[in-house]
Design a protein around this motif. Structure first.
Motif, mmCIF file in Angstrom:
data_model
loop_
_atom_site.group_PDB
_atom_site.id
_atom_site.type_symbol
_atom_site.label_atom_id
_atom_site.label_comp_id
_atom_site.label_asym_id
_atom_site.label_seq_id
_atom_site.Cartn_x
_atom_site.Cartn_y
_atom_site.Cartn_z
ATOM 1 N N ILE A 1 0.839 -1.207 0.000
ATOM 2 C CA ILE A 1 0.000 0.000 0.000
ATOM 3 C C ILE A 1 0.866 1.245 0.000
ATOM 4 O O ILE A 1 0.605 2.208 -0.736
ATOM 5 C CB ILE A 1 -0.938 -0.009 1.224
ATOM 6 C CG1 ILE A 1 -1.930 -1.165 1.118
ATOM 7 C CG2 ILE A 1 -1.677 1.320 1.351
ATOM 8 C CD1 ILE A 1 -2.819 -1.331 2.328
ATOM 9 N N CYS A 2 1.915 1.236 0.809
ATOM 10 C CA CYS A 2 2.803 2.395 0.886
ATOM 11 C C CYS A 2 3.466 2.679 -0.457
ATOM 12 O O CYS A 2 3.614 3.840 -0.849
ATOM 13 C CB CYS A 2 3.867 2.173 1.967
ATOM 14 S SG CYS A 2 3.226 2.228 3.651
ATOM 15 N N VAL B 1 -3.316 16.281 1.138
ATOM 16 C CA VAL B 1 -2.672 14.980 0.928
ATOM 17 C C VAL B 1 -3.646 13.846 1.244
ATOM 18 O O VAL B 1 -3.774 12.869 0.489
ATOM 19 C CB VAL B 1 -1.404 14.856 1.785
ATOM 20 C CG1 VAL B 1 -0.754 13.489 1.599
ATOM 21 C CG2 VAL B 1 -0.411 15.963 1.437
ATOM 22 N N ILE B 2 -4.360 13.979 2.362
ATOM 23 C CA ILE B 2 -5.326 12.936 2.739
ATOM 24 C C ILE B 2 -6.426 12.821 1.692
ATOM 25 O O ILE B 2 -6.849 11.714 1.323
ATOM 26 C CB ILE B 2 -5.924 13.248 4.128
ATOM 27 C CG1 ILE B 2 -4.835 13.140 5.202
ATOM 28 C CG2 ILE B 2 -7.071 12.300 4.444
ATOM 29 C CD1 ILE B 2 -5.293 13.564 6.578
ATOM 30 N N HIS B 3 -6.898 13.959 1.184
ATOM 31 C CA HIS B 3 -7.953 13.937 0.155
ATOM 32 C C HIS B 3 -7.486 13.196 -1.098
ATOM 33 O O HIS B 3 -8.232 12.383 -1.672
ATOM 34 C CB HIS B 3 -8.343 15.373 -0.198
ATOM 35 C CG HIS B 3 -9.321 15.460 -1.326
ATOM 36 N ND1 HIS B 3 -10.649 15.121 -1.182
ATOM 37 C CD2 HIS B 3 -9.153 15.826 -2.637
ATOM 38 C CE1 HIS B 3 -11.262 15.286 -2.346
ATOM 39 N NE2 HIS B 3 -10.387 15.712 -3.242
ATOM 40 N N VAL B 4 -6.250 13.435 -1.515
ATOM 41 C CA VAL B 4 -5.721 12.771 -2.702
ATOM 42 C C VAL B 4 -5.578 11.276 -2.458
ATOM 43 O O VAL B 4 -5.926 10.447 -3.324
ATOM 44 C CB VAL B 4 -4.363 13.393 -3.101
ATOM 45 C CG1 VAL B 4 -3.703 12.578 -4.206
ATOM 46 C CG2 VAL B 4 -4.543 14.830 -3.560
ATOM 47 N N ILE B 5 -5.081 10.910 -1.283
ATOM 48 C CA ILE B 5 -4.899 9.482 -0.971
ATOM 49 C C ILE B 5 -6.235 8.760 -0.955
ATOM 50 O O ILE B 5 -6.409 7.693 -1.561
ATOM 51 C CB ILE B 5 -4.175 9.322 0.380
ATOM 52 C CG1 ILE B 5 -2.729 9.799 0.272
ATOM 53 C CG2 ILE B 5 -4.202 7.859 0.833
ATOM 54 C CD1 ILE B 5 -1.978 9.803 1.590
ATOM 55 N N GLN B 6 -7.230 9.337 -0.267
ATOM 56 C CA GLN B 6 -8.514 8.660 -0.118
ATOM 57 C C GLN B 6 -9.339 8.685 -1.402
ATOM 58 O O GLN B 6 -10.306 7.935 -1.529
ATOM 59 C CB GLN B 6 -9.289 9.292 1.042
ATOM 60 C CG GLN B 6 -8.629 9.020 2.391
ATOM 61 C CD GLN B 6 -9.464 9.495 3.558
ATOM 62 O OE1 GLN B 6 -10.330 10.356 3.410
ATOM 63 N NE2 GLN B 6 -9.203 8.936 4.740
ATOM 64 N N SER B 7 -8.960 9.550 -2.342
ATOM 65 C CA SER B 7 -9.624 9.498 -3.647
ATOM 66 C C SER B 7 -9.130 8.312 -4.476
ATOM 67 O O SER B 7 -9.783 7.918 -5.443
ATOM 68 C CB SER B 7 -9.380 10.797 -4.411
ATOM 69 O OG SER B 7 -7.997 10.933 -4.751
ATOM 70 N N LYS B 8 -7.979 7.756 -4.088
ATOM 71 C CA LYS B 8 -7.411 6.602 -4.801
ATOM 72 C C LYS B 8 -7.655 5.285 -4.069
ATOM 73 O O LYS B 8 -7.921 4.265 -4.696
ATOM 74 C CB LYS B 8 -5.901 6.800 -4.961
ATOM 75 C CG LYS B 8 -5.481 8.076 -5.680
ATOM 76 C CD LYS B 8 -5.785 8.032 -7.145
ATOM 77 C CE LYS B 8 -5.275 9.286 -7.854
ATOM 78 N NZ LYS B 8 -5.571 9.280 -9.294
#
Length: 204
Positions: free
Chosen positions: A36-37, A63-70
């Protein structure tokens, strides 16, 4: 449905070149499942453009928004909430004539400051009195004290600033370096607050 957790720590400040494409691995450290990392580290977060100028602030919420969009992940944030990105544009070389002029002005300014200080505290009279006390002779020009004092003043300044040109005498930072560090910390904090205010004003 997979619900994993990662720990994310933003770097406080990074330096990049113009036109760089920032990935999450450039601005953050991530701990969690290795697979995942690796996927998260390669996610693009920002593309440097001319409109960005030389300072960019990336917030952890972005950053969190971009990660959770993926990926469907729980993100635990550790450390600073913003990363300052400094775009390093090529510096123009200083012409030798300007270098000599600036060096000459600084030299004259420092010399005048030292001489004015010595005049204010009557350093010449102090040397005369010390010479008379030690030798019993009234000498208007006690060079025996003034010459070593002049050398000692220069050596003391070199030791105080812990530098001789590019050579450092020990690992301890000089007072000037500490003050520059404190100034940089205050400047970074101002950039973060100012950028957050501007982002707030842009919201509809």
């Amino acid at each position: 449905m997979q619900n994993d957790m990662i720990y994310l720590r933003l770097r406080q400040k990074i330096r990049v070149h113009p036109g760089s494409r920032l990935l999450i691995e450039n601005i953050a450290q991530i701990i969690g499942d290795d697979k995942i990392c690796m996927n998260i580290q390669k996610i693009p977060i920002h593309q440097i453009t001319k409109e960005d100028k030389n300072l960019i602030v990336i917030d952890v919420m972005q950053v969190i928004h971009v990660i959770q969009s993926k990926l469907l992940l729980e993100v635990q944030v550790v450390g600073p909430a913003q990363t300052i990105v400094e775009v390093q544009y090529p510096k123009k070389k200083l012409a030798p004539v300007y270098f000599v002029l600036i060096w000459f002005l600084l030299f004259i300014g420092a010399a005048l400051a030292i001489m004015n200080f010595h005049e204010d505290v009557s350093m010449r009279e102090v040397h005369q009195q010390i010479y008379k006390i030690v030798t019993g002779i009234d000498n208007p020009k006690p060079l025996l004290l003034q010459i070593p004092y002049s050398f000692g003043l220069g050596i003391g300044m070199v030791l105080f600033f812990n530098h001789l040109f590019k050579k450092r005498f020990n690992e301890e930072p000089s007072p000037l370096e500490v003050e520059m560090f404190n100034y940089q910390q205050d400047l970074d904090q101002y950039v973060i607050v100012h950028e957050n205010e501007e982002n707030g004003n842009r919201k509809p």
